[in-house]
Design an enzyme around this catalytic site. Structure first.
Site, mmCIF file in Angstrom:
data_model
loop_
_atom_site.group_PDB
_atom_site.id
_atom_site.type_symbol
_atom_site.label_atom_id
_atom_site.label_comp_id
_atom_site.label_asym_id
_atom_site.label_seq_id
_atom_site.Cartn_x
_atom_site.Cartn_y
_atom_site.Cartn_z
ATOM 1 N N ARG A 280 0.832 -1.193 0.000
ATOM 2 C CA ARG A 280 0.000 0.000 0.000
ATOM 3 C C ARG A 280 0.872 1.251 0.000
ATOM 4 O O ARG A 280 2.044 1.202 0.377
ATOM 5 C CB ARG A 280 -0.919 0.020 1.228
ATOM 6 C CG ARG A 280 -1.853 -1.179 1.332
ATOM 7 C CD ARG A 280 -2.657 -1.116 2.618
ATOM 8 N NE ARG A 280 -3.596 -2.239 2.730
ATOM 9 C CZ ARG A 280 -3.330 -3.380 3.322
ATOM 10 N NH1 ARG A 280 -2.124 -3.595 3.855
ATOM 11 N NH2 ARG A 280 -4.236 -4.344 3.390
ATOM 12 N N LYS B 192 -2.118 -1.770 7.555
ATOM 13 C CA LYS B 192 -3.510 -1.351 7.691
ATOM 14 C C LYS B 192 -4.281 -2.239 8.654
ATOM 15 O O LYS B 192 -5.123 -1.752 9.422
ATOM 16 C CB LYS B 192 -4.192 -1.365 6.317
ATOM 17 C CG LYS B 192 -5.606 -0.830 6.320
ATOM 18 C CD LYS B 192 -6.182 -0.796 4.924
ATOM 19 C CE LYS B 192 -7.604 -0.258 4.927
ATOM 20 N NZ LYS B 192 -8.172 -0.203 3.564
ATOM 21 N N HIS C 167 -3.509 3.653 -6.094
ATOM 22 C CA HIS C 167 -3.961 2.410 -5.445
ATOM 23 C C HIS C 167 -4.278 1.326 -6.470
ATOM 24 O O HIS C 167 -4.290 0.134 -6.123
ATOM 25 C CB HIS C 167 -5.192 2.683 -4.576
ATOM 26 C CG HIS C 167 -5.518 1.566 -3.637
ATOM 27 N ND1 HIS C 167 -4.716 1.225 -2.561
ATOM 28 C CD2 HIS C 167 -6.550 0.684 -3.612
ATOM 29 C CE1 HIS C 167 -5.233 0.205 -1.921
ATOM 30 N NE2 HIS C 167 -6.357 -0.157 -2.534
ATOM 31 N N ARG D 138 -1.818 -1.507 -6.724
ATOM 32 C CA ARG D 138 -1.943 -2.653 -5.806
ATOM 33 C C ARG D 138 -2.801 -3.739 -6.441
ATOM 34 O O ARG D 138 -2.524 -4.931 -6.295
ATOM 35 C CB ARG D 138 -2.532 -2.178 -4.476
ATOM 36 C CG ARG D 138 -2.729 -3.275 -3.434
ATOM 37 C CD ARG D 138 -2.922 -2.663 -2.054
ATOM 38 N NE ARG D 138 -3.519 -3.555 -1.100
ATOM 39 C CZ ARG D 138 -2.871 -4.484 -0.406
ATOM 40 N NH1 ARG D 138 -1.581 -4.655 -0.592
ATOM 41 N NH2 ARG D 138 -3.510 -5.238 0.479
ATOM 42 N N HIS E 132 -3.822 -9.336 2.863
ATOM 43 C CA HIS E 132 -5.269 -9.487 3.008
ATOM 44 C C HIS E 132 -5.581 -10.595 4.005
ATOM 45 O O HIS E 132 -5.010 -11.683 3.929
ATOM 46 C CB HIS E 132 -5.910 -9.810 1.658
ATOM 47 C CG HIS E 132 -5.835 -8.676 0.681
ATOM 48 N ND1 HIS E 132 -5.036 -8.691 -0.442
ATOM 49 C CD2 HIS E 132 -6.454 -7.468 0.676
ATOM 50 C CE1 HIS E 132 -5.173 -7.556 -1.107
ATOM 51 N NE2 HIS E 132 -6.024 -6.800 -0.448
ATOM 52 N N TYR F 109 -9.037 -7.658 -5.238
ATOM 53 C CA TYR F 109 -7.817 -7.126 -5.852
ATOM 54 C C TYR F 109 -7.271 -8.014 -6.970
ATOM 55 O O TYR F 109 -6.301 -7.652 -7.614
ATOM 56 C CB TYR F 109 -6.739 -6.931 -4.773
ATOM 57 C CG TYR F 109 -6.988 -5.727 -3.904
ATOM 58 C CD1 TYR F 109 -6.341 -4.518 -4.152
ATOM 59 C CD2 TYR F 109 -7.885 -5.780 -2.849
ATOM 60 C CE1 TYR F 109 -6.577 -3.408 -3.362
ATOM 61 C CE2 TYR F 109 -8.135 -4.675 -2.053
ATOM 62 C CZ TYR F 109 -7.475 -3.490 -2.317
ATOM 63 O OH TYR F 109 -7.721 -2.385 -1.542
#
Length: 355
Positions: free
Chosen positions: A224, A249, A307, A310, A333, A342
């Site tokens: 990220r 995150k 983004h 990613r 994730h 994603y």
């Protein structure tokens, strides 16, 4: 009993109603007529007698902008993504919503703000429903903190009284055939720009020598933006081909393996010079955002956000790591459902696999 005090100044007469009771209740308010002062005092004394009195002084005295300024001083700096939240608050402070007294703030005011943001105007472009929802969440939390911790009376959070705009569809944007090449060309050092004093990087128009390695690292590792910008040289292990992320995150540390291209990029950057503060990329979020937007414009690449890299990286890595557990270990994730958001395989690539 309440006391009513008549005050005259420069030809104007005001009446101050004051109520002081044992147990700490002490409130006062000024009115233009004695009748209004008596009516207010009667209402407050009745609430005190029934045990339902709530001090509204702070809510009547403070504007919503006052709460925003306190929030950005006391709360935002200690949150992940705090720098972005402060930018969002600064934008909110320029909106008419910030000038409304907290005591008079209603769902109608919040709905008007929502509609202004969605429609845009001459000064600001329209924004998406997802952006507005993030701003509404911030407004709601500011009011919640003010009510629970700062003693500002908010009877009902007005954000809870309005309809939220529909969220955007999940993005599936991937780099086109030559978009990566065109983008990186626009981020290469330019001798003419160096000669004009743009710094050692001489980045075409963005004046930032770190942008090209940042973009390459994003495409190769699926990290990220915040993870890349928080990376420190102490956490870069070139010999073992990985970097360690301490503040992610989801709140858990993660080791990210480096591809050959990512390893080479970091090795070259390490050989040049290292920032005195230990950061691999001493770049602010806003500087990265502006530089990326300008580079895309020069490369004639439309509708590409940082983004999205990613998404691109996750889809590329999935072609080499077909085990979902291994893939999620790289991307960070925590659920397969989030990982699927994603992973965007191209139909042509899947067709080749089918034979």
């Amino acid at each position: 009993m309440a006391s009513i005090i008549k005050r005259s100044s420069r030809g104007t007469t005001k009446y101050e109603a004051a109520i002081r009771r044992r147990g700490g209740v002490s409130v006062s308010k000024t009115f233009s007529s004695r009748r209004e002062a008596l009516a207010w005092a009667a209402t407050i004394e009745s609430e005190i007698a029934r045990g339902v009195f709530v001090d509204r002084t702070s809510a009547e005295r403070n504007t919503f902008g006052d709460l925003l300024e306190r929030y950005q001083r006391e709360i935002s700096p200690y949150k992940k993504g705090g720098s972005l939240e402060i930018l969002r608050i600064q934008r909110l402070l320029t909106d008419p919503l910030a000038r409304i007294k907290v005591a008079t703030l209603t769902g109608a005011h919040i709905a008007q703000y929502r509609d202004r943001r969605l429609a845009g105007d001459m000064k600001r472009k329209a924004v998406s429903g997802s952006t507005v929802n993030r701003e509404l969440t911030l407004i709601s939390h500011v009011l919640t903190i003010a009510s629970k911790e700062w003693g500002v009376h908010v009877h009902v959070n007005p954000v809870s009284q309005i309809r939220r705009p529909r969220e955007n569809r999940a993005r599936t944007r991937r780099l086109g055939d030559d978009e990566e090449k065109r983008l990186l060309v626009e981020l290469e050092p330019n001798r003419e720009d160096v000669a004009r004093g743009y710094g050692p990087g001489g980045c075409r128009g963005c004046r930032n020598e770190y942008m090209r390695p940042i973009v390459i690292l994003a495409i190769e590792t699926a990290m990220r933006r915040g993870e890349i910008l928080s990376l420190r040289w102490d956490d870069v292990h070139l010999e073992d081909r990985y970097v360690r992320l301490h503040d992610t995150k989801n709140g858990e540390a993660r080791d990210v393996p480096l591809s050959s291209r990512a390893l080479q990029t970091l090795a070259e950057l390490s050989a040049k010079h290292r920032h005195i503060g230990g950061r691999v990329f001493p770049v602010s979020v806003e500087a990265l955002k502006q530089s990326f937007v300008r580079a895309c414009e020069r490369a004639d690449i439309a509708d590409l956000r940082f983004h999205d890299l990613r998404h691109e990286a996750t889809s590329r890595i999935a072609e080499r790591l077909d085990n979902p557990l291994e893939l999620s270990a790289v991307t960070g994730h925590k659920t397969v459902q989030m990982l699927k958001r994603y992973y965007h395989p191209r139909a042509s690539d899947l067709a080749r696999k089918l034979g």
